[in-house]
Design a protein around this motif. Structure first.
Motif, mmCIF file in Angstrom:
data_model
loop_
_atom_site.group_PDB
_atom_site.id
_atom_site.type_symbol
_atom_site.label_atom_id
_atom_site.label_comp_id
_atom_site.label_asym_id
_atom_site.label_seq_id
_atom_site.Cartn_x
_atom_site.Cartn_y
_atom_site.Cartn_z
ATOM 1 N N VAL A 90 0.914 -1.004 -0.005
ATOM 2 C CA VAL A 90 -0.081 -0.155 0.056
ATOM 3 C C VAL A 90 1.001 1.321 -0.141
ATOM 4 O O VAL A 90 1.827 1.262 0.753
ATOM 5 N N PRO A 91 0.445 2.295 -0.600
ATOM 6 C CA PRO A 91 1.398 3.543 -0.816
ATOM 7 C C PRO A 91 1.175 4.148 0.750
ATOM 8 O O PRO A 91 0.334 4.336 1.363
ATOM 9 N N VAL A 92 2.335 4.827 1.197
ATOM 10 C CA VAL A 92 2.475 5.130 2.537
ATOM 11 C C VAL A 92 3.182 6.443 2.422
ATOM 12 O O VAL A 92 4.203 6.625 1.734
ATOM 13 N N LEU B 84 5.249 3.431 -2.237
ATOM 14 C CA LEU B 84 4.805 2.028 -2.026
ATOM 15 C C LEU B 84 5.794 1.181 -1.034
ATOM 16 O O LEU B 84 6.877 1.297 -0.813
ATOM 17 N N ALA B 85 4.880 0.548 0.141
ATOM 18 C CA ALA B 85 5.347 0.004 1.118
ATOM 19 C C ALA B 85 4.648 -1.396 1.194
ATOM 20 O O ALA B 85 3.578 -1.768 0.864
ATOM 21 N N TYR C 114 9.482 0.334 3.332
ATOM 22 C CA TYR C 114 9.341 0.896 1.911
ATOM 23 C C TYR C 114 10.090 0.268 0.672
ATOM 24 O O TYR C 114 11.213 0.023 0.818
ATOM 25 N N ILE C 115 9.274 -0.022 -0.339
ATOM 26 C CA ILE C 115 9.877 -0.828 -1.369
ATOM 27 C C ILE C 115 11.035 -0.079 -2.085
ATOM 28 O O ILE C 115 11.075 1.053 -2.115
ATOM 29 N N GLU D 152 9.229 1.507 9.808
ATOM 30 C CA GLU D 152 8.695 2.210 10.786
ATOM 31 C C GLU D 152 7.439 1.798 11.118
ATOM 32 O O GLU D 152 6.691 1.126 10.087
ATOM 33 N N TRP D 153 6.877 1.901 12.327
ATOM 34 C CA TRP D 153 5.378 1.776 12.381
ATOM 35 C C TRP D 153 4.559 2.915 12.159
ATOM 36 O O TRP D 153 5.153 4.090 12.340
ATOM 37 N N VAL D 154 3.477 2.742 11.479
ATOM 38 C CA VAL D 154 2.524 3.743 10.901
ATOM 39 C C VAL D 154 1.140 3.360 11.617
ATOM 40 O O VAL D 154 0.658 2.330 11.567
#
Length: 369
Positions: free
Chosen positions: A40-42, A52-53, A71-72, A80-82
């Motif tokens: 999913v994009p973050v 994208l991640a 992160y790709i 990281e935590w988001v």
């Protein structure tokens, strides 16, 4: 004339119904199914854009669901935590069928992450793509530079001071598969995907780790892990560190001082004679070296500790290690400059010193490949 009677009014409730606010926060939004392996994009703070991640792990913290993402095409130290508010759920992609074979390893990773109770990250790692020239601020100065036994609880009001360079490359045994720090590995390595230490205190610095390191379980929930900069003993709080410093008599690494030039010194530490120090050194180095192989048997290695001297003692800057006996005559196995001392030429100095040692031994060596 027929009598007409009014219908009796039915009493539905004792109290009036509450009006529903259209923006009532109690209304639960339906979120798509999100699991480990989804992409999913973050929103990435450093890039100021959606990147994208891949979701690596999921946890519940304070009643809020959080996702540990990678992160790709970015270095793993940026993981990281988001929370869901930083995700573009319209472009959520479920795991591909090719990843179904790794379901069992993902389950192992999820089970381990749940038992670790990873502390919440309050600051976002601001770092750039390893293909770009940007840097990451991973350490800040503490307020206890003048005294090792002073109050060490100043983490709340600290501000970033200096940028540090990317993690130095480290060699691994040729029988192992090498990586570039961008990809997550399946199998047994899946348990190391999530960083388990949020922050360490070492000497004058608070340093944000880059990678997983197998420190004891009781340290995982600590917001800061305090490390004695002379013997590298780890403590869970400031009181434990103060008690340790009253007993620790070291002001320099154990072993022999084999080089001194001004305030710069090298100490030679035998992994067999100083097992505790060597083990602590390996745990510390693993926080900043993604592909370091952690050997619990340190007997076959010599460690060369680079230090800076001041009135308080010899402060560790970095180190390199080498095999005592190797058929390939490698002059070093692993090398690390700690983040506060990077971009000062210490890495090149340690490599030059390793070649000098090989010359003294009448050997023609190269770094381990």
């Amino acid at each position: 004339m027929p009598m007409i009677t009014e219908p009796a009014q039915t009493k539905l409730t004792e109290t009036p119904l509450e009006s529903i606010d259209p923006l009532d926060t109690k209304v639960v939004q339906c979120l798509p199914k999100m699991a480990e392996g989804c992409r999913v994009p973050v929103f990435m703070d450093e890039q100021k854009a959606f990147v994208l991640a891949e979701i690596v792990s999921i946890r519940e913290h304070g009643g809020v669901r959080e996702f540990y993402i990678h992160y790709i095409n970015y270095n793993r130290r940026l993981d990281e935590w988001v929370r869901v508010d930083r995700m573009n759920l319209k472009e959520l992609a479920q795991p591909s069928s090719s990843s179904s074979s790794s379901t069992s390893s993902n389950n192992i990773s999820q089970e381990v992450s749940q038992t670790r109770t990873v502390p919440a990250t309050t600051t976002t790692s601001a770092a750039s793509n390893e293909t770009s020239s940007g840097n990451t601020t991973t350490f800040v100065l503490s307020d206890d530079a003048e005294s090792l036994n002073s109050d060490l609880t100043q983490t709340a009001a600290l501000s970033p001071l200096i940028d540090c360079s990317p993690a130095p490359a480290t060699a691994v045994p040729p029988t192992k598969i090498r990586g570039n720090g961008n990809n997550h590995h399946s199998g047994v390595n899946s348990i190391t995907k999530v960083k388990n230490i949020d922050l360490i205190h070492l000497g004058r610095y608070f340093i944000k780790p880059w990678y997983f390191s197998p420190y004891p379980e009781e340290l995982i929930s600590c917001p800061v892990v305090y490390i004695c900069e002379f013997c590298l003993k780890y403590c869970k709080d400031t009181d434990a560190l103060k008690r340790h410093r009253t007993k620790c008599t070291l002001t320099h690494p154990p072993g022999n001082e084999i080089y001194r030039n001004g305030t710069i010194s090298f100490f030679e530490v035998d992994g067999r004679k100083n097992k505790t120090y060597s083990h602590h050194l390996c745990l510390l180095a693993k926080l900043f070296l993604d592909h370091k192989t952690l050997y619990y048997d340190t007997d076959p290695f010599m460690f060369y500790i680079l230090t800076e001297f001041d009135a308080q003692g010899f402060h560790i800057v970095g180190y390199f290690s080498k095999d005592k006996e190797t058929n390939e005559d490698y002059n070093l196995s692993c090398i690390l400059t700690l983040p506060p001392y990077q971009k000062k030429g210490y890495g090149h100095f340690m490599i030059d010193f390793s070649y000098t040692l090989s010359k003294l031994e009448n050997k023609i060596g190269t770094p381990e490949r």
